[in-house]
Design a protein around this motif. Structure first.
Motif, PDB file in Angstrom:
ATOM      1  N   UNK A 116     -61.518  83.830  72.475  1.00 51.27           N
ATOM      2  CA  UNK A 116     -62.915  84.036  72.108  1.00 51.27           C
ATOM      3  C   UNK A 116     -63.376  85.391  72.623  1.00 51.27           C
ATOM      4  N   UNK A 117     -64.053  86.125  71.767  1.00 53.44           N
ATOM      5  CA  UNK A 117     -64.358  87.522  72.059  1.00 53.44           C
ATOM      6  C   UNK A 117     -65.850  87.718  72.266  1.00 53.44           C
ATOM      7  N   UNK A 118     -66.177  88.802  72.941  1.00 54.89           N
ATOM      8  CA  UNK A 118     -67.544  89.258  73.045  1.00 54.89           C
ATOM      9  C   UNK A 118     -67.495  90.770  73.072  1.00 54.89           C
ATOM     10  N   UNK A 119     -68.333  91.389  73.878  1.00 49.73           N
ATOM     11  CA  UNK A 119     -68.263  92.841  74.026  1.00 49.73           C
ATOM     12  C   UNK A 119     -66.937  93.237  74.673  1.00 49.73           C
ATOM     13  N   UNK A 120     -66.460  94.451  74.363  1.00 51.50           N
ATOM     14  CA  UNK A 120     -65.179  94.928  74.886  1.00 51.50           C
ATOM     15  C   UNK A 120     -65.364  95.459  76.296  1.00 51.50           C
ATOM     16  N   UNK A 121     -65.450  94.550  77.241  1.00 52.99           N
ATOM     17  CA  UNK A 121     -65.739  94.897  78.633  1.00 52.99           C
ATOM     18  C   UNK A 121     -64.485  94.831  79.506  1.00 52.99           C
ATOM     19  N   UNK A 341     -66.873  94.134  85.526  1.00 48.93           N
ATOM     20  CA  UNK A 341     -65.953  94.371  84.422  1.00 48.93           C
ATOM     21  C   UNK A 341     -65.100  95.615  84.663  1.00 48.93           C
ATOM     22  N   UNK A 342     -63.842  95.540  84.246  1.00 47.63           N
ATOM     23  CA  UNK A 342     -62.936  96.657  84.473  1.00 47.63           C
ATOM     24  C   UNK A 342     -62.778  97.544  83.243  1.00 47.63           C
ATOM     25  N   UNK A 343     -63.524  97.279  82.176  1.00 47.21           N
ATOM     26  CA  UNK A 343     -63.386  98.103  80.983  1.00 47.21           C
ATOM     27  C   UNK A 343     -64.709  98.537  80.404  1.00 47.21           C
ATOM     28  N   UNK A 365     -66.076 102.816  88.383  1.00 46.98           N
ATOM     29  CA  UNK A 365     -67.074 103.757  88.906  1.00 46.98           C
ATOM     30  C   UNK A 365     -67.150 105.027  88.061  1.00 46.98           C
ATOM     31  N   UNK A 366     -68.380 105.484  87.880  1.00 42.95           N
ATOM     32  CA  UNK A 366     -68.673 106.702  87.133  1.00 42.95           C
ATOM     33  C   UNK A 366     -69.688 107.525  87.912  1.00 42.95           C
ATOM     34  N   UNK A 367     -69.544 108.844  87.854  1.00 47.07           N
ATOM     35  CA  UNK A 367     -70.510 109.751  88.477  1.00 47.07           C
ATOM     36  C   UNK A 367     -71.124 110.619  87.386  1.00 47.07           C
TER      37      UNK A 367
END
Length: 434
Positions: A116-121, A341-343, A365-367
């Motif tokens: 079952x799918x949802x957003x690509x997270x 989430x890792x994606x 993480x994002x800067x």
């Protein structure tokens, strides 16, 4: 594919009444399966996932009437039927997994696709749900094209302590426990506003739930749930989105908000970008300090300003992209940390097409190095609702014509979203096709 054409650079001004929260509406719709009595829901949004669940109900023989103009949905599952050999639950919708408890409680069987799918997270396992079903006495078999869940009789109460505070697993536990034989206890339960709203609906049906809004839920099973009428609250995601749109475009947007008590941490997060949130007379508005977005410097020297997102009562991870958009626009640097989430952070390359400087440190993480000159661009949204909105926010803040390709996920959560933005003053339109 649906693309959005955005003519940005105009400050947004006006008032918005948000729709209901998709993450409350869908589990509540699934919860109606537990009752054979008439149920009326008010404020149901016209979104794709709602239409899919309604179609599932009709295929199973349930009586469903919905008027999206009024937001009223009437459902009666008195003649519902389910054949595990023939009936399937749609795999393209993550919420399909929450139809399983109602089917097991009423028909002793449920069949669902195991992907079952949802957003690509990133990786989104179904193991926590399988474990919940098994603890209530279900036998879960892996078939070539899905999972078959069967129970020999009534679901059996149990005590469970989850690995992490999963929203959907918590809701599945409550759905199973409501009609189970005995008293069940869940530790490490999710407590997001939409989980609380879902539990309030279940209580309206007669479910006996203690600990609502906490990490420990105690549910005493009863023989049958009744019907009733329930009205949805405003979606806090949508409230935050329109407040952020007002801030990033330098406008003045006021958003109806009947639950400001849920906003202290969200308000403090806005403040990190120089935005003050004012709650007054049932409405909320954003005010930019000095008329310009600017990152607030931490008191501790030599560290970046930081926005951390995790299960409630942390800042919700679904809101993180909204603040990334503010970080791209604001003068200064911010580190964003998605602890779930890792994606969900791998869209920095799309931000760079606007001229933004964003660095992906690792999958979580994002800067952002904000305040750079930005220009209109054509970008591609991943299949993540709030990322599509974040890209739209950046485009709306830049004078000129931008294109958000594959913006379809927005329609999964927000009805009339583009129409609302248009009323606030920005030229924006859907374009169908590739």
């Amino acid at each position: 594919m649906s693309n959005l054409i955005v003519h940005g650079g105009t400050p947004l001004n006006g008032r918005i009444i948000p729709s209901a929260n998709k993450n409350a509406v869908l589990p509540i719709l699934c919860g109606t399966l537990l009752s054979a009595e008439p149920i009326r829901l008010r404020g149901v949004p016209e979104i794709t996932d709602v239409k899919k669940i309604v179609e599932v109900f009709r295929k199973l023989g349930s009586e469903v009437e919905i008027d999206f103009k009024t937001g009223i949905l009437d459902v009666h599952h008195k003649n519902t039927r389910f054949d595990p050999a023939a009936d399937r639950l749609p795999e393209e919708m993550r919420s399909s997994i929450m139809l399983v408890p109602g089917l097991m409680a009423r028909f002793r069987a449920a069949r669902v696709e195991d992907d079952v799918k949802g957003c690509t997270l990133g990786a989104r396992e179904i193991d926590p749900h399988v474990e919940v079903f098994q603890r209530f006495g279900a036998d879960v078999q892996r078939l070539p094209d899905g999972l078959l869940c069967t129970v020999p009789g009534k679901l059996q109460a149990n005590d469970h302590w989850t690995d992490y505070a999963s929203v959907t697993a918590t809701e599945n536990f409550v759905l199973c426990a409501a009609l189970a034989e005995g008293t069940s206890t869940l530790m490490n339960a999710a407590s997001e506003p939409h989980v609380q709203e879902f539990c309030q609906f279940m209580v309206m049906l007669g479910a006996q739930i203690e600990g609502l809004g906490t990490s420990r839920l105690k549910i005493t099973g009863i023989d049958a749930l009744k019907g009733g009428e329930f009205s949805f609250a405003e979606d806090f995601h949508e409230i935050v989105t329109f407040l952020a749109l007002g801030a990033i475009t330098g406008g003045d947007v006021r958003v109806k908000n009947s639950q400001p008590e849920q906003f202290p941490l969200i308000d403090r997060t806005f403040a990190k970008f120089g935005v003050q949130i004012i709650h007054e007379d049932g409405w909320s508005r954003s005010v930019t300090e000095g008329g310009k977005l600017k990152v607030k410097e931490p008191f501790t020297r030599n560290i970046l300003q930081k926005v951390e997102a995790a299960p409630w009562p942390y800042l919700p991870v679904d809101l993180l992209p909204i603040f990334v958009a503010l970080g791209v626009k604001a003068e200064g640097s911010v580190m964003f940390w998605n602890k779930v989430y890792d994606g969900a952070m791998g869209w920095t390359s799309e931000l760079s097409k606007f001229g933004a400087h964003a660095f992906l440190s690792d999958p979580h993480r994002m800067v952002t190095f904000g305040g750079k000159p930005l220009a209109p661009a054509e970008v591609e949204s991943p299949y993540i609702i709030r990322v599509a909105i974040a890209l739209l926010m950046v485009a709306a803040s830049i004078p000129g014509r931008s294109v958000i390709r594959n913006a379809t996920p927005i329609r999964r959560a927000h009805p009339h979203f583009v129409e609302n933005i248009s009323r606030l003053g920005t030229r924006i339109e859907w374009v169908e096709g590739d």
